[in-house]
Design a protein around this motif. Structure first.
Motif, PDB file in Angstrom:
ATOM      1  N   GLY A 123      -2.083 -11.280 111.731  1.00 27.32           N
ATOM      2  CA  GLY A 123      -1.554 -12.314 112.609  1.00 27.32           C
ATOM      3  C   GLY A 123      -1.023 -13.554 111.916  1.00 27.32           C
ATOM      4  O   GLY A 123      -1.067 -14.644 112.483  1.00 27.32           O
ATOM      5  N   LEU A 124      -0.468 -13.397 110.713  1.00 27.31           N
ATOM      6  CA  LEU A 124       0.037 -14.555 109.975  1.00 27.31           C
ATOM      7  C   LEU A 124       1.557 -14.497 109.795  1.00 27.31           C
ATOM      8  O   LEU A 124       2.091 -15.028 108.814  1.00 27.31           O
ATOM      9  CB  LEU A 124      -0.644 -14.651 108.607  1.00 27.31           C
ATOM     10  N   ALA A 125       2.243 -13.882 110.743  1.00 24.54           N
ATOM     11  CA  ALA A 125       3.697 -13.723 110.610  1.00 24.54           C
ATOM     12  C   ALA A 125       4.414 -15.059 110.437  1.00 24.54           C
ATOM     13  O   ALA A 125       5.399 -15.165 109.708  1.00 24.54           O
ATOM     14  CB  ALA A 125       4.251 -12.978 111.816  1.00 24.54           C
ATOM     15  N   GLY A 126       3.919 -16.092 111.106  1.00 25.90           N
ATOM     16  CA  GLY A 126       4.562 -17.396 111.023  1.00 25.90           C
ATOM     17  C   GLY A 126       4.395 -18.081 109.684  1.00 25.90           C
ATOM     18  O   GLY A 126       5.121 -19.040 109.382  1.00 25.90           O
ATOM     19  N   LEU A 127       3.480 -17.596 108.853  1.00 23.50           N
ATOM     20  CA  LEU A 127       3.259 -18.200 107.534  1.00 23.50           C
ATOM     21  C   LEU A 127       3.969 -17.435 106.424  1.00 23.50           C
ATOM     22  O   LEU A 127       4.027 -17.912 105.291  1.00 23.50           O
ATOM     23  CB  LEU A 127       1.754 -18.279 107.231  1.00 23.50           C
ATOM     24  N   ARG A 128       4.503 -16.257 106.727  1.00 24.79           N
ATOM     25  CA  ARG A 128       5.319 -15.466 105.791  1.00 24.79           C
ATOM     26  C   ARG A 128       4.571 -15.186 104.490  1.00 24.79           C
ATOM     27  O   ARG A 128       4.739 -15.889 103.501  1.00 24.79           O
ATOM     28  CB  ARG A 128       6.660 -16.159 105.497  1.00 24.79           C
ATOM     29  N   ILE A 129       3.765 -14.135 104.480  1.00 22.61           N
ATOM     30  CA  ILE A 129       3.070 -13.762 103.251  1.00 22.61           C
ATOM     31  C   ILE A 129       2.857 -12.251 103.214  1.00 22.61           C
ATOM     32  O   ILE A 129       2.330 -11.651 104.147  1.00 22.61           O
ATOM     33  CB  ILE A 129       1.737 -14.543 103.087  1.00 22.61           C
ATOM     34  N   GLY A 130       3.318 -11.640 102.129  1.00 26.96           N
ATOM     35  CA  GLY A 130       3.148 -10.213 101.886  1.00 26.96           C
ATOM     36  C   GLY A 130       2.898  -9.994 100.406  1.00 26.96           C
ATOM     37  O   GLY A 130       2.963 -10.937  99.608  1.00 26.96           O
ATOM     38  N   TYR A 131       2.610  -8.769 100.021  1.00 26.55           N
ATOM     39  CA  TYR A 131       2.305  -8.522  98.610  1.00 26.55           C
ATOM     40  C   TYR A 131       2.601  -7.080  98.228  1.00 26.55           C
ATOM     41  O   TYR A 131       2.751  -6.212  99.089  1.00 26.55           O
ATOM     42  CB  TYR A 131       0.851  -8.871  98.293  1.00 26.55           C
ATOM     43  N   LEU A 132       2.726  -6.869  96.941  1.00 32.61           N
ATOM     44  CA  LEU A 132       2.899  -5.524  96.407  1.00 32.61           C
ATOM     45  C   LEU A 132       1.856  -5.265  95.338  1.00 32.61           C
ATOM     46  O   LEU A 132       1.331  -6.196  94.711  1.00 32.61           O
ATOM     47  CB  LEU A 132       4.312  -5.303  95.871  1.00 32.61           C
ATOM     48  N   MET A 133       1.554  -3.978  95.131  1.00 30.33           N
ATOM     49  CA  MET A 133       0.592  -3.548  94.122  1.00 30.33           C
ATOM     50  C   MET A 133       1.167  -2.362  93.371  1.00 30.33           C
ATOM     51  O   MET A 133       1.859  -1.522  93.957  1.00 30.33           O
ATOM     52  CB  MET A 133      -0.735  -3.151  94.793  1.00 30.33           C
ATOM     53  N   GLY A 134       0.888  -2.290  92.092  1.00 30.68           N
ATOM     54  CA  GLY A 134       1.382  -1.183  91.293  1.00 30.68           C
ATOM     55  C   GLY A 134       0.717  -1.162  89.936  1.00 30.68           C
ATOM     56  O   GLY A 134      -0.209  -1.942  89.656  1.00 30.68           O
ATOM     57  N   SER A 135       1.173  -0.275  89.067  1.00 27.85           N
ATOM     58  CA  SER A 135       0.648  -0.226  87.697  1.00 27.85           C
ATOM     59  C   SER A 135       1.029  -1.515  86.969  1.00 27.85           C
ATOM     60  O   SER A 135       2.016  -2.178  87.321  1.00 27.85           O
ATOM     61  CB  SER A 135       1.194   0.983  86.956  1.00 27.85           C
ATOM     62  N   LEU A 136       0.263  -1.861  85.959  1.00 25.60           N
ATOM     63  CA  LEU A 136       0.498  -3.120  85.247  1.00 25.60           C
ATOM     64  C   LEU A 136       1.890  -3.169  84.636  1.00 25.60           C
ATOM     65  O   LEU A 136       2.584  -4.194  84.724  1.00 25.60           O
ATOM     66  CB  LEU A 136      -0.575  -3.314  84.171  1.00 25.60           C
ATOM     67  N   ASP A 137       2.330  -2.073  84.036  1.00 24.74           N
ATOM     68  CA  ASP A 137       3.652  -2.061  83.398  1.00 24.74           C
ATOM     69  C   ASP A 137       4.771  -2.271  84.426  1.00 24.74           C
ATOM     70  O   ASP A 137       5.716  -3.038  84.185  1.00 24.74           O
ATOM     71  CB  ASP A 137       3.876  -0.737  82.665  1.00 24.74           C
ATOM     72  N   VAL A 138       4.667  -1.601  85.562  1.00 19.00           N
ATOM     73  CA  VAL A 138       5.709  -1.718  86.590  1.00 19.00           C
ATOM     74  C   VAL A 138       5.711  -3.115  87.205  1.00 19.00           C
ATOM     75  O   VAL A 138       6.766  -3.739  87.367  1.00 19.00           O
ATOM     76  CB  VAL A 138       5.519  -0.633  87.676  1.00 19.00           C
ATOM     77  N   VAL A 139       4.524  -3.627  87.534  1.00 19.14           N
ATOM     78  CA  VAL A 139       4.455  -4.950  88.156  1.00 19.14           C
ATOM     79  C   VAL A 139       4.921  -6.038  87.196  1.00 19.14           C
ATOM     80  O   VAL A 139       5.561  -7.016  87.599  1.00 19.14           O
ATOM     81  CB  VAL A 139       3.038  -5.228  88.692  1.00 19.14           C
ATOM     82  N   ASN A 140       4.651  -5.871  85.904  1.00 18.43           N
ATOM     83  CA  ASN A 140       5.129  -6.856  84.931  1.00 18.43           C
ATOM     84  C   ASN A 140       6.655  -6.893  84.876  1.00 18.43           C
ATOM     85  O   ASN A 140       7.246  -7.957  84.633  1.00 18.43           O
ATOM     86  CB  ASN A 140       4.557  -6.559  83.545  1.00 18.43           C
ATOM     87  N   ILE A 141       7.299  -5.748  85.109  1.00 17.68           N
ATOM     88  CA  ILE A 141       8.766  -5.739  85.192  1.00 17.68           C
ATOM     89  C   ILE A 141       9.221  -6.455  86.457  1.00 17.68           C
ATOM     90  O   ILE A 141      10.116  -7.312  86.429  1.00 17.68           O
ATOM     91  CB  ILE A 141       9.298  -4.293  85.180  1.00 17.68           C
ATOM     92  N   ILE A 142       8.596  -6.134  87.596  1.00 15.71           N
ATOM     93  CA  ILE A 142       8.982  -6.760  88.861  1.00 15.71           C
ATOM     94  C   ILE A 142       8.760  -8.270  88.799  1.00 15.71           C
ATOM     95  O   ILE A 142       9.537  -9.049  89.368  1.00 15.71           O
ATOM     96  CB  ILE A 142       8.206  -6.132  90.037  1.00 15.71           C
ATOM     97  N   ARG A 143       7.731  -8.689  88.083  1.00 24.89           N
ATOM     98  CA  ARG A 143       7.424 -10.127  87.976  1.00 24.89           C
ATOM     99  C   ARG A 143       8.602 -10.906  87.398  1.00 24.89           C
ATOM    100  O   ARG A 143       8.783 -12.098  87.695  1.00 24.89           O
ATOM    101  CB  ARG A 143       6.171 -10.316  87.114  1.00 24.89           C
ATOM    102  N   ARG A 144       9.423 -10.273  86.584  1.00 28.46           N
ATOM    103  CA  ARG A 144      10.575 -10.973  85.998  1.00 28.46           C
ATOM    104  C   ARG A 144      11.600 -11.374  87.055  1.00 28.46           C
ATOM    105  O   ARG A 144      12.379 -12.309  86.843  1.00 28.46           O
ATOM    106  CB  ARG A 144      11.244 -10.072  84.951  1.00 28.46           C
ATOM    107  N   ALA A 145      11.597 -10.658  88.194  1.00 28.15           N
ATOM    108  CA  ALA A 145      12.522 -10.989  89.282  1.00 28.15           C
ATOM    109  C   ALA A 145      11.832 -11.788  90.383  1.00 28.15           C
ATOM    110  O   ALA A 145      12.430 -12.044  91.431  1.00 28.15           O
ATOM    111  CB  ALA A 145      13.092  -9.698  89.880  1.00 28.15           C
ATOM    112  N   CYS A 146      10.600 -12.195  90.127  1.00 29.98           N
ATOM    113  CA  CYS A 146       9.790 -12.876  91.142  1.00 29.98           C
ATOM    114  C   CYS A 146      10.097 -14.371  91.161  1.00 29.98           C
ATOM    115  O   CYS A 146      10.233 -15.001  90.110  1.00 29.98           O
ATOM    116  CB  CYS A 146       8.311 -12.644  90.819  1.00 29.98           C
ATOM    117  N   VAL A 147      10.206 -14.930  92.363  1.00 34.71           N
ATOM    118  CA  VAL A 147      10.398 -16.368  92.529  1.00 34.71           C
ATOM    119  C   VAL A 147       9.021 -17.010  92.694  1.00 34.71           C
ATOM    120  O   VAL A 147       8.312 -16.739  93.667  1.00 34.71           O
ATOM    121  CB  VAL A 147      11.266 -16.671  93.765  1.00 34.71           C
ATOM    122  N   VAL A 148       8.624 -17.841  91.738  1.00 36.04           N
ATOM    123  CA  VAL A 148       7.314 -18.481  91.831  1.00 36.04           C
ATOM    124  C   VAL A 148       7.364 -19.665  92.806  1.00 36.04           C
ATOM    125  O   VAL A 148       8.430 -20.168  93.144  1.00 36.04           O
ATOM    126  CB  VAL A 148       6.818 -18.954  90.450  1.00 36.04           C
TER     127      VAL A 148
END
Length: 372
Positions: free
Chosen positions: A233-258
């Motif tokens: 029930g937090l649609a109005g706060l806009r929060i989601g997440y992804l999970m994966g292997s460390l190597d894959v997530v470290n690649i995705i992190r490069r395109a992540c907006v902090v």
């Protein structure tokens, strides 16, 4: 004044892409359709709202903290999720809703000439992000309202980077069990990234529904998306997440907006995770009202698609946009399905009985007036 030459500046894939136009705010809709109330049955929101502990966090938020930047990487929330799912915190990325983490994944792996593969009748953001980023979106027709794994595999070529599976699927509610998902991943054999979007997983109570997060250890090319917008029930706060292997997530992190996830969203999500009773209460409501809705739709003679998730898709003998307008005049807001490539269907969010009864009353009236 020098007017910019937009025809030259705008890429061809943007020129051919139509912007998504959100609906007006509820007060404006009520004025437009001259109704004094509005049952929101269009966005699969949880009518119970956030869990109690999350509500308390919202109420006691100290306003001076609005001037302070949030944790740039949702540090404490990632710690909590890592503990919950037996992962390392760096295997998790949090974004401004699931839409942002979808964008992170596509931007991280795709370049000009690449393609992604998904279904033709599913959550449209996979397709949209690919297209407006300049990549090809290859769409496979659903088979019996379900993702067709064989057809998806046949479309793979050397430029395929990601395959998206919405499980359970929005808007049909169908899902792949663990055996089917593992068979699909075995066939992929690590050659592409496979994203399993589990936005509605908390609504599924079937025993054969896959434990996708546990499968990450076995399939390091698997990425799992989840959200706090639906069950929590937090649609109005806009929060989601992804999970994966460390190597894959470290690649995705490069395109992540902090710093894209605000403090309130992070803190309320953290507390929402600690309330399993909220999930039970929500699923009890969904189960009871979905059963009621199915009985009433059957009585009306309307075909419907009712599987997993907090929604049902209904086929009407009239235009879905016409039905939307007529229902809106009665204060009932549904989702038209033409945009999902299901013309003359509407999708209905399961809500408390008062809203479901108002919907059924409205369908009786508009069907009688349209077909009488």
């Amino acid at each position: 004044m020098n007017i910019p030459n937009l025809d030259r500046l705008v890429p061809s894939y943007i020129k051919g892409f139509e912007a998504y136009i959100p609906s007006k705010p509820d007060p404006e809709l009520k004025k437009l359709f001259r109704c004094d109330h509005l049952y929101r049955l269009n966005n699969n929101e949880n009518p119970l709202g956030p869990p109690p502990a999350a509500r308390e966090a919202l109420e006691r938020f100290e306003t001076h903290r609005a001037a302070i930047y949030p944790s740039g990487d949702s540090y404490y929330l990632r710690d909590k999720l890592a503990e919950r799912f037996d992962l390392h915190p760096d295997q998790i990325l949090v974004g401004n809703g699931a839409n942002e983490v979808i964008t992170f994944a596509i931007k991280a792996f795709c370049e000009a000439g690449d393609n992604i593969i998904t279904a033709d009748k599913t959550f449209a953001v996979y397709e949209w992000v690919a297209i407006f980023s300049g990549y090809e979106a290859r769409l496979v027709p659903l088979q019996d309202f379900c993702f067709d794994s064989g057809a998806m595999l046949e479309l793979i070529d050397a430029r395929t980077k990601i395959l998206f599976v919405c499980n359970p699927n929005n808007p049909t509610g169908t899902y792949w069990n663990e055996e089917k998902l593992c068979h699909f991943l075995d066939r992929i054999d690590g050659k592409q990234i496979v994203v399993v979007d589990e936005a509605y997983c908390e609504f599924v109570e079937k025993e054969d529904f896959p434990d996708s997060v546990a499968l990450i250890k076995r399939y390091p090319n698997l990425v799992v998306f989840r959200t706090f917008s639906k069950m929590y029930g937090l649609a109005g706060l806009r929060i989601g997440y992804l999970m994966g292997s460390l190597d894959v997530v470290n690649i995705i992190r490069r395109a992540c907006v902090v710093y894209s996830v605000n403090t309130l969203a992070q803190e309320t999500a953290l507390l929402a995770l600690d309330d399993p009773e909220h999930i039970k209460r929500t699923n009890t409501l969904v189960g009871e009202e979905k059963a009621y809705l199915c009985r009433e739709l059957t009585s009306l003679g309307l075909p419907f698609v009712a599987h997993e998730g907090n929604f049902i898709m209904v086929k009407l003998p009239i235009s879905d946009t016409l039905a939307y307008r007529k229902l809106m005049h009665r204060g009932v807001m549904v989702r038209t399905m033409t945009g999902f490539r299901y013309p003359n269907y509407i999708r209905i969010t399961i809500a408390p009985h008062e809203a479901m009864a108002a919907l059924i009353d409205g369908l009786h009236v508009i069907l009688d007036s349209s077909l009488g």
